[in-house]
Design an enzyme around this catalytic site. Sequence first.
Site, PDB file in Angstrom:
ATOM      1  N   SER A  13      -2.837  -5.464   9.120  1.00  0.00           N
ATOM      2  CA  SER A  13      -2.658  -4.018   9.252  1.00  0.00           C
ATOM      3  C   SER A  13      -3.805  -3.369  10.010  1.00  0.00           C
ATOM      4  CB  SER A  13      -2.512  -3.395   7.860  1.00  0.00           C
ATOM      5  OG  SER A  13      -1.329  -3.845   7.253  1.00  0.00           O
TER       6      SER A  13
ATOM      7  N   LYS B   9      -0.192 -10.689   6.859  1.00  0.00           N
ATOM      8  CA  LYS B   9       0.125  -9.356   7.368  1.00  0.00           C
ATOM      9  C   LYS B   9      -1.171  -8.744   7.861  1.00  0.00           C
ATOM     10  CE  LYS B   9       1.571  -4.681   6.266  1.00  0.00           C
ATOM     11  NZ  LYS B   9       1.752  -3.621   5.270  1.00  0.00           N
TER      12      LYS B   9
ATOM     13  N   GLY C 155       1.257  -5.235  10.904  1.00  0.00           N
ATOM     14  CA  GLY C 155       1.234  -4.391   9.719  1.00  0.00           C
ATOM     15  C   GLY C 155       1.344  -2.906   9.988  1.00  0.00           C
TER      16      GLY C 155
ATOM     17  N   SER D 195       0.822  -1.202   0.000  1.00  0.00           N
ATOM     18  CA  SER D 195       0.000   0.000   0.000  1.00  0.00           C
ATOM     19  C   SER D 195       0.863   1.261   0.000  1.00  0.00           C
ATOM     20  CB  SER D 195      -0.919   0.021   1.223  1.00  0.00           C
ATOM     21  OG  SER D 195      -1.751  -1.116   1.206  1.00  0.00           O
ATOM     22  N   ASN D 196       1.980   1.213   0.736  1.00  0.00           N
ATOM     23  CA  ASN D 196       2.865   2.372   0.768  1.00  0.00           C
ATOM     24  C   ASN D 196       3.680   2.514  -0.501  1.00  0.00           C
ATOM     25  OD1 ASN D 196       2.730   3.707   3.524  1.00  0.00           O
ATOM     26  ND2 ASN D 196       2.686   1.536   4.007  1.00  0.00           N
TER      27      ASN D 196
END
Lengths: 294, 294, 294, 294
Positions: free
Chosen positions: D164, D162, D187, D43-44
Site C-alpha cells: 500500500s 499487499k 494496495g 485498514s478500510n
Amino acid sequence: MLKGIFPPIATPFIADELSIKNLEFNISKWNEYDLGGYVVMGSNGESAFLTFEEKVQLVSAVKKYSARDKIIIAGTGSDSIKDTIKLTKACAENGADYALVLTPSFYKSKMNDAAMIDYFSTVADSSTIPVIIYNVPKFTGISISSAAVATLAEHSNIVGLKNSTENLAELMNFVSNTPDDFSVLVGTASVLYPGLCGGASGGIVALANIAPQQCLELYNLSISGKHDEALILQNSLIEPNKAVTAQYGVAGLKAALDKLGYYGGKPRKPLQTLNDYEIKDLESVIDILSETYC
Amino acid sequence: MLKGIFPPIATPFIADELSIKNLEFNISKWNEYDLGGYVVMGSNGESAFLTFEEKVQLVSAVKKYSARDKIIIAGTGSDSIKDTIKLTKACAENGADYALVLTPSFYKSKMNDAAMIDYFSTVADSSTIPVIIYNVPKFTGISISSAAVATLAEHSNIVGLKNSTENLAELMNFVSNTPDDFSVLVGTASVLYPGLCGGASGGIVALANIAPQQCLELYNLSISGKHDEALILQNSLIEPNKAVTAQYGVAGLKAALDKLGYYGGKPRKPLQTLNDYEIKDLESVIDILSETYC
Amino acid sequence: MLKGIFPPIATPFIADELSIKNLEFNISKWNEYDLGGYVVMGSNGESAFLTFEEKVQLVSAVKKYSARDKIIIAGTGSDSIKDTIKLTKACAENGADYALVLTPSFYKSKMNDAAMIDYFSTVADSSTIPVIIYNVPKFTGISISSAAVATLAEHSNIVGLKNSTENLAELMNFVSNTPDDFSVLVGTASVLYPGLCGGASGGIVALANIAPQQCLELYNLSISGKHDEALILQNSLIEPNKAVTAQYGVAGLKAALDKLGYYGGKPRKPLQTLNDYEIKDLESVIDILSETYC
Amino acid sequence: MLKGIFPPIATPFIADELSIKNLEFNISKWNEYDLGGYVVMGSNGESAFLTFEEKVQLVSAVKKYSARDKIIIAGTGSDSIKDTIKLTKACAENGADYALVLTPSFYKSKMNDAAMIDYFSTVADSSTIPVIIYNVPKFTGISISSAAVATLAEHSNIVGLKNSTENLAELMNFVSNTPDDFSVLVGTASVLYPGLCGGASGGIVALANIAPQQCLELYNLSISGKHDEALILQNSLIEPNKAVTAQYGVAGLKAALDKLGYYGGKPRKPLQTLNDYEIKDLESVIDILSETYC
C-alpha cells in the site's frame, strides 16, 4: 499529583511464557528503593506482545508483590476504544491505581484534536481509575497537541500525561497549558533533569529498571535546586540510558537487568536478542555506570 | 566563550533592495540593550536569498553601526566549500568576528561524520576568524552527531555550535562531549531556559529581534539560579516566539518588527507576506507580550 | 517536447579543479549514443559544490563538445531568485537550451503553492530560455504540488518538470494536470518504464551516465509497446541503478565511470570517496550489468 | 495466484454496533461484479477498532453472504504473535481463505529483516490458511524490505504481499525478487495501472468499494495490453480515489458508499464523521465519477 520516579517494568518470560516468579524477584529488589510505584504493560513491558489474559495476570501479580505504598499504573490503551475500556476495567479490578493510555495512532493523519479529545474523553468517562495520556511519537508516529491536552485536562478523570520525547518545548507547553494539579511526567531519562526544570512532576523512565537509585538521586537533586550536581549526574546517565532504549531497546534493557542481578531474559518475538558483540558493548556501558555511581 | 543573547537580525529591504538606512535604525535601537552582539545572515536574515555582494555589504554595515562592544557573527555557510571559504574571508575582512557555518546538507544521506568533519575542518583551516557550527534540522533536514562535534571541537578554530532544535538531550550531548570552553548556543527561544540549565552558554534566538529585554532577563534569571522566575518568563514567551518562528516565519518576524517600532518590511520572494487575518492574529500575540512584560 | 534520455552528467575534477579535458573525453563517448542531450550541473553534477564561474565554464564546454543535435539543459536553481536569474542568463549566453530549476526549499514549511508559483514565475519571466521545474524531495525535503505545477504549466516559458521520486501517483498527477505539450521527465531510472507508461515523455536519469545504451533501449521498448521486454530490462537495471544513486551516490557514479572506461575521479568534499570494500561491491554490480547487457 | 480486484470492505455499524444486515446488503451488491473476492478487516474495515469477537462474527458473515466463487481474505495481524495466531485460526475456521497479516510495527527501529522474517515465519508455520504480507507504511511507519520478502516468499505458506504505497520501484522490487507464483498486489487504486505494468497480479484497493466496475475495467484494460485506454481511465480515478483515502479516509469512504446506494454509516470513534462542507466536496468528486464512467 504523581511525583517521583516510576520504572516502566520489563515483563519476564521463561520459554516465552510469563514468569511471575521472576517478576516477584525483580519487584522485591525494586521495593527497596524509594520509587513512586510501577508502570506495568508500558512500552518497555512489551505490552504490544501480551494477550488480554496475560495483562490481567501481570497487573494482579505486580499489585501482589509491590510494597504497600507503591502506585500501580497499568498500560491499557490501544486504538480500539472497546478493548481499551475492557482492559482498563479489568486492570482496575486487579489492582491498578491509574491507567496509562496510549494515543490512538493507526489512522495517523486523522488523529486530529477532535479525534484525540473524543477518544480520551470516552475512555475516561467509563474508567473507574484516573487516566494518564501516553504520548510516545517514536512508537506511534504522531504527537498529541498541547491544545488537545489542555482540553482533556479539564476532564476530572484525566490527571496526567507521560511525554516520551526529548523535545522540551513540547513538554513545557503541556505543563504551562494544564492546571497545576495535572501531572506531566518525563518519559525518558535523557531529559529527566531539564524536564523537571521545565515543570514536570516526575518521570516514568526505562532507566529506572536498572538504575533506580541514580534516577531517584537525579530527581532529588533536581527538585531540591542542586542544579550543578543534577546536570553532572544527568550527563553521566546519557550513555547507559541510550544503550537500554534507542540503541538496544527492550532486548538491551533485559540484558542489562541480567547483568545487574535482576532477571531479564529474552524479549518476545519479533524482538531479537542481542548478539555477542552487542552484549559486550552494552555491558561496557553498564560497567561504567556501576563505577561512576552506585 | 560566547555568552549572552544574540539576535539573528532581520535583513531590511525596500523595493526588494537592501535598506542600509533601516538597518542602521534597527541596530541603533538594539544597541541600547545588553545584547552580546549580532548574527547577520542567519536563517532569519534571509541569507538564502542574498547575493555575495549583498552579504559583504550587510556585514560592513552591521559592523559600522553596532556599538563597539558587540560581537559580529556572520552566516557564511553553504554546501560549496569554495563559496564558504570565499564568503568567510570577505566577511572577516569586513568586520565579522565569527563565522556561523551551516552544516552541508544537499546530499543528506551522505553527510555522515566523516563528511561533516572533512567539511568543517577544511573551512576552519582556511578561516582567519573562529567558526561556529550551525545545526538547524528544520531547514537542512539533517542533524550533525555529537560524535562529529566532539571531534571538531578539538580544532583550534572551531569554537562553538548553535543548535536550533528543541531536543534537550541532543543539546546536552553537545555540551557534555565538548570541552568547557566550547560554546553551545541555544538556537530557539522556546528552550532557552532549559537549554541554559543543560549547559548552554547563551542563545542566538529570533525572538531577541523583537523582545531583546525579555530574552536578556530570561538569560539572567537562568544563569543566576532564579529557576522559578525563569520558568514563568520562559512560558510567557512560548506563544510570541512561536508566532515569529514556526507559525509565521520571517514574514511574521518582520511584521512584528514593524508593529513594535523597528523597521520590518517585506521578506524577499518566494517568502510570502502575511495576509490581514495573519497580521491581526500575530499582533494579538505581540500585544500580550507587551502587556505582560516590557 | 523533451523526449528521450538525458544523462545528468558527472563533473570531472583533477586535484579538485574542473577537468575540461576529461569532460571532453566523456562527452565524446556519450555523443556516440542516441541520447537527447545532456544535463549539466544537476545533482549528479555536484552543482551544490560549484562556483558561479565554474558553472559558466562547464556549460560552455559541454556545448562545445556535444554533438550538434544534443540539447543542453543547465541546472541553475537556488533559493535565491537573484542568483538563479543571473546564472540562468549566463548559461543561456553560453550554450544552454533549457534551465533546470530546483524548487526553493530552505524555508520548507513556507514553500506553499503561492511561494512556488511566485518563485518559478519570476524566474521564467526573466529567462531567455525555457524553464524546467526540478522536483527532488530526497535532496530538498519538499515536493511541489500538482496544483502548483498545473498553474505554472500555463506560463509560456515553463515547459516541463523533472520528477525525481519513485512515486508514480505523483508523476501521473503531474502529467494529467498539465497540457500535452508540457514535458514530465522521470528523474530516476528505477521507475523509468512505469513512468513512461504513466505518461512521462522521457527521462533524466543518473544511470544514463554509465549505461546509456540500456537506458535508451528501455525507453524504446517502453514507447513502442514492448511491455514484457521493457519490464525485464527495467528489473535488470534496479541493482546497478541503486548502486550509483541511493547506495553510493555521486562517489559511486564516478567510481563506476572509471570502471567502465569513462573518466570518473573523485567527488568534491564533503562527499567522501568509496573505500575498498565499497568499490569491490560496486564493481560486482557493474560487472553483472555488463554481462547481462551490452 | 491471487488475481483481479478485491475491495477491502467497509465495516457497517448502527449505533456503534456491527450491522450484519447492512453488510449483507452491501455484499449482495458487490456480488454482482466480477470481483476476485473480499478483504474483511483491512485498514478500510476499521480492523483497529474491532474486538476479537466482532472480527470472528464479521468473517462468518462475509463468508455466508459472498457469492460462492469469491475468495475471502481476513486481516488478522497485530504486533502480538499470540493474538495473530489465535485470530488467524478463528478466521480460518469461520470461512477465511487467506490471512492478510500487517507487518509488526510498534518497535519501529527494531523491525529489521531478522524480526520480520521471524514474525511472519512463526505466524505462517501455525496457520492453516496461506498468509499474505500487508505492507502499509502510511499506517505502520515502516516498510518491509524486498530482501526480507524474498526470504519469506520461500515459505510454502506465505503466498503474497499487499503493497500500500505509491512507490513503483518498491513494488517492482517485491515482484522481481519473488517467484512467479508469489502474488504482489497493488494496495492503492492511485497506482493500479502502473503497478500492473510492473508485474503485480491484482489489487486490493479501497476504491473498489464504491467503483468496482471501474476498477475491474482498469484491471482488464491493463492486463490485456490496452495501455492508452488504461492510462486515461487511471487518471480519471485519481481524484475520487484520493477523496475516499488520503483526503477523507474511512469516513469519506463511508459517506461515498451512502451516496452511491450502499450502506456506509459512521465510522467508529475516534474517527470523526465529515462535516457538511466535506460531504459536499466529496459528493462533487463522486458525481464526476458517475458522469465520466458508469
